[in-house]
Design an enzyme around this catalytic site. Structure first.
Site, PDB file in Angstrom:
ATOM      1  N   ARG A  12     -17.708  -3.786   5.786  1.00  0.00           N
ATOM      2  CA  ARG A  12     -17.672  -4.970   4.929  1.00  0.00           C
ATOM      3  C   ARG A  12     -17.408  -6.190   5.805  1.00  0.00           C
ATOM      4  O   ARG A  12     -16.816  -6.091   6.882  1.00  0.00           O
ATOM      5  CB  ARG A  12     -16.562  -4.837   3.882  1.00  0.00           C
ATOM      6  N   LYS A  83      -8.966   4.411   0.510  1.00  0.00           N
ATOM      7  CA  LYS A  83      -8.692   4.102  -0.896  1.00  0.00           C
ATOM      8  C   LYS A  83      -9.898   3.501  -1.608  1.00  0.00           C
ATOM      9  O   LYS A  83      -9.970   3.520  -2.848  1.00  0.00           O
ATOM     10  CB  LYS A  83      -7.499   3.149  -1.017  1.00  0.00           C
ATOM     11  N   ASP A  84     -10.866   2.975  -0.851  1.00  0.00           N
ATOM     12  CA  ASP A  84     -12.057   2.373  -1.452  1.00  0.00           C
ATOM     13  C   ASP A  84     -13.233   3.338  -1.568  1.00  0.00           C
ATOM     14  O   ASP A  84     -14.264   2.982  -2.133  1.00  0.00           O
ATOM     15  CB  ASP A  84     -12.503   1.155  -0.637  1.00  0.00           C
ATOM     16  N   SER A 131      -5.363  -4.455 -10.132  1.00  0.00           N
ATOM     17  CA  SER A 131      -5.228  -3.017  -9.917  1.00  0.00           C
ATOM     18  C   SER A 131      -4.684  -2.350 -11.174  1.00  0.00           C
ATOM     19  O   SER A 131      -3.560  -2.642 -11.589  1.00  0.00           O
ATOM     20  CB  SER A 131      -4.287  -2.759  -8.733  1.00  0.00           C
ATOM     21  N   ARG A 133      -3.681   0.569 -11.370  1.00  0.00           N
ATOM     22  CA  ARG A 133      -2.522   1.340 -10.920  1.00  0.00           C
ATOM     23  C   ARG A 133      -1.257   0.491 -10.972  1.00  0.00           C
ATOM     24  O   ARG A 133      -0.212   0.917 -11.489  1.00  0.00           O
ATOM     25  CB  ARG A 133      -2.773   1.842  -9.492  1.00  0.00           C
ATOM     26  N   ARG A 134      -1.330  -0.720 -10.451  1.00  0.00           N
ATOM     27  CA  ARG A 134      -0.161  -1.598 -10.452  1.00  0.00           C
ATOM     28  C   ARG A 134       0.169  -2.069 -11.867  1.00  0.00           C
ATOM     29  O   ARG A 134       1.341  -2.123 -12.258  1.00  0.00           O
ATOM     30  CB  ARG A 134      -0.421  -2.806  -9.544  1.00  0.00           C
ATOM     31  N   ARG A 151      -8.734 -10.918  -8.398  1.00  0.00           N
ATOM     32  CA  ARG A 151      -9.431 -10.152  -7.375  1.00  0.00           C
ATOM     33  C   ARG A 151      -9.750 -11.047  -6.198  1.00  0.00           C
ATOM     34  O   ARG A 151      -9.497 -12.241  -6.219  1.00  0.00           O
ATOM     35  CB  ARG A 151     -10.721  -9.540  -7.957  1.00  0.00           C
ATOM     36  N   ASN A 153     -10.120 -11.066  -1.580  1.00  0.00           N
ATOM     37  CA  ASN A 153      -9.358 -10.596  -0.426  1.00  0.00           C
ATOM     38  C   ASN A 153      -7.959 -11.199  -0.433  1.00  0.00           C
ATOM     39  O   ASN A 153      -7.648 -12.111  -1.212  1.00  0.00           O
ATOM     40  CB  ASN A 153     -10.107 -10.881   0.884  1.00  0.00           C
ATOM     41  N   ARG A 157      -6.325 -14.414  -2.520  1.00  0.00           N
ATOM     42  CA  ARG A 157      -5.280 -14.268  -3.540  1.00  0.00           C
ATOM     43  C   ARG A 157      -4.062 -15.117  -3.199  1.00  0.00           C
ATOM     44  O   ARG A 157      -3.423 -15.694  -4.096  1.00  0.00           O
ATOM     45  CB  ARG A 157      -4.877 -12.792  -3.671  1.00  0.00           C
ATOM     46  N   CYS A 244     -12.697   4.302 -11.792  1.00  0.00           N
ATOM     47  CA  CYS A 244     -12.039   3.105 -11.258  1.00  0.00           C
ATOM     48  C   CYS A 244     -11.073   2.473 -12.258  1.00  0.00           C
ATOM     49  O   CYS A 244     -10.233   1.666 -11.863  1.00  0.00           O
ATOM     50  CB  CYS A 244     -13.079   2.075 -10.806  1.00  0.00           C
TER      51      CYS A 244
END
Length: 311
Positions: A12, A83-84, A131, A133-134, A151, A153, A157, A244
């Protein structure tokens, strides 16, 4: 078989991803000083799309174009954050993981301009994160806080935080270390407070399966503990078939004596249901451990929970 003279590395094109590539280039140069490397940066769908990842192939949005460049022969080696990389489906046909690099920090960090810790944040504090998850873990343990979608990078943020789009951020410690921004960290959260994502802190090197000389060369960068931990975690996620939008978290840990453990959780998005499993496998096969922990959660109802979440 002789080592290749030139290795073209695809990744990337985000600042963090390119720093990760430089780590690979540095480690390659140290072990194989005669090899030249070139960087092939690509912009992925996930980096261009700022909406819900479920609308653009989920996590695969961060790997699709990288995989295409590798398979098309435009590059020889791909660098991924584990993780991606989707674990609910196999790697693209014709590719393999040649190595997992030594694991970085798996923890999350809180960034608050006023220096408050997570426990000190007042009700209504806006936490910038997209996220699931968070979001689920904050809803479970800190329901008085409010998550706002964010969202992009880490640098982007941080800019949004400075602009007032949120009152605080949660970001990966490893990511902040890679871009040399640990100065913004207010508090590092333990893995018990904020369970990390599957594959956190591990970089994977992916090659075409037939490039045996390259595989032999880059495999020397691999870390045995990271390999066992990543294998257990990815098998766990594969058996669960999480997508996801599934709030799934977990991490494996290889001890010095060879023991391997895996702790994992599945949440409802609102955090009201939390399924937990934690098992030790000694020196046994990490795929067996990953499967066993997934089965333990399936017995608790993880399948119905995951399938009930829109994706």
């Amino acid at each position: 078989m002789s080592a290749p003279e030139l290795i073209r590395i695809v990744s990337r094109d985000s600042p963090m991803a390119l720093v990760q590539v430089e780590r690979v280039r540095t480690e390659l140069a140290a072990l194989h000083p005669g090899i030249r490397t070139e960087v092939v940066p690509v912009k992925t769908t996930g980096d261009k799309w700022m909406g819900d990842l479920a609308q653009v192939e989920g996590k695969g949005a961060f790997t699709k174009e990288v995989d295409q460049a590798l398979l098309a022969g435009e590059a020889d080696l791909a660098v991924h954050c584990v993780k991606d990389v989707p674990a609910d489906r196999p790697l693209p046909v014709g590719t393999v993981f040649a190595a997992f690099l030594k694991r970085d920090d798996i923890r999350d960090a809180l960034i608050h301009p006023g220096g408050l810790t997570l426990e000190q944040l007042p009700p209504g504090t806006r936490i910038g994160t997209s996220s699931v998850r968070r979001v689920a873990q904050l809803a479970a343990a800190h329901p008085h806080l409010r998550c706002v979608p964010m969202r992009g990078n880490a640098n982007r943020r941080l800019d949004k935080l400075a602009a007032g789009d949120a009152d605080a951020l949660l970001l990966a410690v490893a990511g902040l270390q890679r871009i040399d921004r640990t100065d913004v960290i207010t508090e590092i959260l333990s893995p018990d407070t904020m369970v990390p994502p599957i594959g956190a802190g591990i970089l994977a090197l992916q090659c075409r399966g037939g490039d045996t000389a390259l595989i032999d060369t880059v495999s020397t960068l691999g870390d045995p503990d990271a390999h066992r931990e990543a294998t257990a975690e990815r098998m766990f996620l594969h058996v669960l078939q999480g997508h996801c939008n599934s709030p799934i978290a977990g991490y494996a840990k290889a001890e010095r004596n060879g023991d391997l453990s895996l702790r994992a959780c599945v949440f409802t998005p609102d955090g009201k249901t939390v399924l937990n499993a934690h098992e030790w496998a000694g020196p046994l096969d990490p795929t067996t451990l990953g499967t066993s922990v997934a089965v333990a959660l399936l017995r608790q109802g993880a399948r119905d929970l995951i399938d009930s979440i829109t994706h």
